[in-house]
Each structure stands twice: as structure tokens, then as C-alpha cells.
Design an enzyme around this catalytic site. Structure first.
Site, PDB file in Angstrom:
ATOM      1  N   ASP A  39       0.865  -1.184   0.000  1.00 50.64           N
ATOM      2  CA  ASP A  39       0.000   0.000   0.000  1.00 50.64           C
ATOM      3  C   ASP A  39       0.900   1.233   0.000  1.00 50.64           C
ATOM      4  O   ASP A  39       1.810   1.349   0.823  1.00 50.64           O
ATOM      5  CB  ASP A  39      -0.905  -0.001   1.238  1.00 50.64           C
ATOM      6  CG  ASP A  39      -2.023   1.015   1.129  1.00 50.64           C
ATOM      7  OD1 ASP A  39      -1.724   2.204   0.912  1.00 50.64           O
ATOM      8  OD2 ASP A  39      -3.191   0.639   1.257  1.00 50.64           O
ATOM      9  N   ILE A  40       0.644   2.135  -0.927  1.00 49.95           N
ATOM     10  CA  ILE A  40       1.511   3.308  -1.106  1.00 49.95           C
ATOM     11  C   ILE A  40       1.331   4.353   0.015  1.00 49.95           C
ATOM     12  O   ILE A  40       2.213   5.163   0.269  1.00 49.95           O
ATOM     13  CB  ILE A  40       1.250   3.920  -2.505  1.00 49.95           C
ATOM     14  CG1 ILE A  40       2.474   4.651  -3.022  1.00 49.95           C
ATOM     15  CG2 ILE A  40       0.046   4.815  -2.522  1.00 49.95           C
ATOM     16  CD1 ILE A  40       2.347   5.036  -4.491  1.00 49.95           C
ATOM     17  N   GLN A 102     -14.375   3.194   1.537  1.00 48.37           N
ATOM     18  CA  GLN A 102     -13.676   2.635   0.367  1.00 48.37           C
ATOM     19  C   GLN A 102     -13.339   3.756  -0.604  1.00 48.37           C
ATOM     20  O   GLN A 102     -14.177   4.607  -0.908  1.00 48.37           O
ATOM     21  CB  GLN A 102     -14.554   1.576  -0.323  1.00 48.37           C
ATOM     22  CG  GLN A 102     -13.854   0.866  -1.476  1.00 48.37           C
ATOM     23  CD  GLN A 102     -14.711  -0.245  -2.116  1.00 48.37           C
ATOM     24  OE1 GLN A 102     -15.879  -0.432  -1.762  1.00 48.37           O
ATOM     25  NE2 GLN A 102     -14.122  -0.956  -3.058  1.00 48.37           N
ATOM     26  N   HIS A 108     -10.424  -5.286  -2.500  1.00 48.76           N
ATOM     27  CA  HIS A 108      -9.087  -5.564  -1.964  1.00 48.76           C
ATOM     28  C   HIS A 108      -9.135  -5.810  -0.470  1.00 48.76           C
ATOM     29  O   HIS A 108      -9.924  -5.215   0.249  1.00 48.76           O
ATOM     30  CB  HIS A 108      -8.114  -4.417  -2.264  1.00 48.76           C
ATOM     31  CG  HIS A 108      -8.643  -3.072  -1.890  1.00 48.76           C
ATOM     32  ND1 HIS A 108      -9.560  -2.389  -2.661  1.00 48.76           N
ATOM     33  CD2 HIS A 108      -8.382  -2.282  -0.827  1.00 48.76           C
ATOM     34  CE1 HIS A 108      -9.844  -1.236  -2.084  1.00 48.76           C
ATOM     35  NE2 HIS A 108      -9.155  -1.149  -0.961  1.00 48.76           N
ATOM     36  N   HIS A 110      -6.963  -5.470   2.944  1.00 51.68           N
ATOM     37  CA  HIS A 110      -5.819  -4.816   3.582  1.00 51.68           C
ATOM     38  C   HIS A 110      -5.238  -5.792   4.606  1.00 51.68           C
ATOM     39  O   HIS A 110      -5.988  -6.381   5.397  1.00 51.68           O
ATOM     40  CB  HIS A 110      -6.264  -3.577   4.383  1.00 51.68           C
ATOM     41  CG  HIS A 110      -6.848  -2.474   3.570  1.00 51.68           C
ATOM     42  ND1 HIS A 110      -6.135  -1.358   3.216  1.00 51.68           N
ATOM     43  CD2 HIS A 110      -8.093  -2.283   3.054  1.00 51.68           C
ATOM     44  CE1 HIS A 110      -6.910  -0.517   2.529  1.00 51.68           C
ATOM     45  NE2 HIS A 110      -8.110  -1.063   2.409  1.00 51.68           N
TER      46      HIS A 110
HETATM   47  P1  AMP Z   1      -9.805   1.600   0.332  1.00 53.32           P
HETATM   48  O1  AMP Z   1     -10.030   2.970   0.868  1.00 53.32           O
HETATM   49  O2  AMP Z   1     -10.186   0.483   1.269  1.00 53.32           O
HETATM   50  O3  AMP Z   1     -10.441   1.473  -1.026  1.00 53.32           O
HETATM   51  O4  AMP Z   1      -8.243   1.443   0.179  1.00 53.32           O
HETATM   52  C1  AMP Z   1      -7.538   1.841  -0.932  1.00 53.32           C
HETATM   53  C2  AMP Z   1      -6.090   1.723  -0.555  1.00 53.32           C
HETATM   54  O5  AMP Z   1      -5.326   1.833  -1.741  1.00 53.32           O
HETATM   55  C3  AMP Z   1      -5.596   2.807   0.405  1.00 53.32           C
HETATM   56  O6  AMP Z   1      -5.056   2.204   1.566  1.00 53.32           O
HETATM   57  C4  AMP Z   1      -4.556   3.564  -0.405  1.00 53.32           C
HETATM   58  O7  AMP Z   1      -3.476   3.977   0.378  1.00 53.32           O
HETATM   59  C5  AMP Z   1      -4.155   2.526  -1.434  1.00 53.32           C
HETATM   60  N1  AMP Z   1      -3.644   3.041  -2.693  1.00 53.32           N
HETATM   61  C6  AMP Z   1      -4.143   4.059  -3.440  1.00 53.32           C
HETATM   62  N2  AMP Z   1      -3.401   4.227  -4.555  1.00 53.32           N
HETATM   63  C7  AMP Z   1      -2.418   3.286  -4.512  1.00 53.32           C
HETATM   64  C8  AMP Z   1      -1.331   2.958  -5.369  1.00 53.32           C
HETATM   65  N3  AMP Z   1      -1.088   3.624  -6.496  1.00 53.32           N
HETATM   66  N4  AMP Z   1      -0.507   1.943  -4.996  1.00 53.32           N
HETATM   67  C9  AMP Z   1      -0.727   1.267  -3.847  1.00 53.32           C
HETATM   68  N5  AMP Z   1      -1.736   1.527  -3.005  1.00 53.32           N
HETATM   69  C10 AMP Z   1      -2.572   2.531  -3.321  1.00 53.32           C
END
Ligand code: AMP
Length: 145
Positions: A39-40, A102, A108, A110
């Protein structure tokens, strides 16, 4: 009646782009049905996301074979996190719908090496890319071993 549910899968969401090889990411694990990457904007050090290679917005859309596959990959990643970060406690979290928080509308899981009371703010602070690359390498090696 479902509210706050994105009803149409967006082929250009960020995770769809990763699956198409259009944007870079720090890969931890991949097989024919799943992909795991760092996760970035981690909520703790070592935060990993596991996604299915299926166009699913949330849990309701997930086909049984992909549901099984993401859980099996999650188990592999979690075992690797326990080994690499030398801690037992790993949070498994999954948000359904914007109302739940979300932000990326491709299903996804976590996996966060943390305690529920110590999580950083969700999707807020970008991590150092070199550190993410190193952790991805360590986790991938632990899965392979
Ligand atoms: P959610 O809010 O449950 O949909 O989580 C989305 C997750 O994706 C968050 O924890 C973000 O930090 C992560 N995220 C968003 N863009 C990226 C990316 N380019 N690479 C990796 N993780 C990402």
C-alpha cells in the site's frame, strides 16, 4: 436498495491499471487469480493489499473461486508479514462502499501489521518508495522460502 455503492466497475480504476501493467507498484506476490502489493499510503509499516484478477467492486461481486484465491494469498502474505516484521498481530480489513470509506473500487483486502488502536489515518501519507521496494522484496522472499 443499496446506497453509496458504485454500480459500474471502472476499467480505469488504479488497481485495474496495475493489473493491465499501466502503472508501477511494489509487488509482493502474484498468481493466476490474485496480486499482492505494498500500500503506497500505509496505515502501518508493512501494509499490503491483496486483489483478485476479477472485475469486482466489493465483496458482493466477488466470485467464489476468486474469494478463495484472495484469502489463500492473504494467508501467504500474512505469514510472510509475521516472519519479516517479527510480530503476531496483523489486521485484516476490507471496506465495502464509499460510506464505509472505500476509495478504490476494485475489491481488496488490507493486511496491516498493527494494532487496531494504533492505525495511522487511512490513505493519507505516502511512504518512501525505496522502503516500500525493500519490504516488498523481503516479503516476496519470505513467501518463496
Ligand atoms: P480503500 O479505501 O479500502 O479502497 O483502500 C484503498 C487503498 O489503496 C488505500 O489504503 C490507499 O493507500 C491505497 N492506494 C491508493 N493508490 C495506490 C497505489 N497507487 N498503490 C498502492 N496503493 C494505493
Amino acid at each position: 436498495m443499496t446506497q453509496n455503492k458504485q454500480t459500474q466497475y471502472d476499467d480505469n480504476n488504479i488497481f485495474a491499471k496495475m493489473l493491465k501493467g499501466e502503472i508501477p507498484y511494489h509487488k509482493v506476490y502474484e498468481d493466476d487469480k490474485t496480486l499482492a502489493f505494498m500500500d503506497i499510503m500505509p496505515q502501518a509499516k508493512g501494509h499490503v493489499l491483496v486483489i483478485p484478477k476479477q472485475k469486482a467492486i466489493d465483496l458482493v461481486d466477488l466470485e467464489p473461486e476468486y474469494a478463495a484465491a484472495v484469502l489463500m494469498t492473504a494467508k501467504k502474505v500474512m505469514q510472510a508479514q509475521r516472519q519479516v516484521f517479527e510480530r503476531e498481530g496483523i489486521i485484516q480489513m476490507q471496506l465495502n462502499g464509499s460510506q464505509a470509506g472505500q476509495t478504490v473500487f476494485h475489491y481488496h483486502i488490507h493486511l496491516i501489521p498493527s494494532n487496531i488502536h494504533e492505525l495511522s489515518v487511512h490513505a493519507a501519507n505516502q511512504a518512501d518508495s525505496d522502503e516500500l521496494a525493500k519490504m516488498a522484496e523481503q516479503l516476496a522472499a519470505a513467501i518463496d522460502s
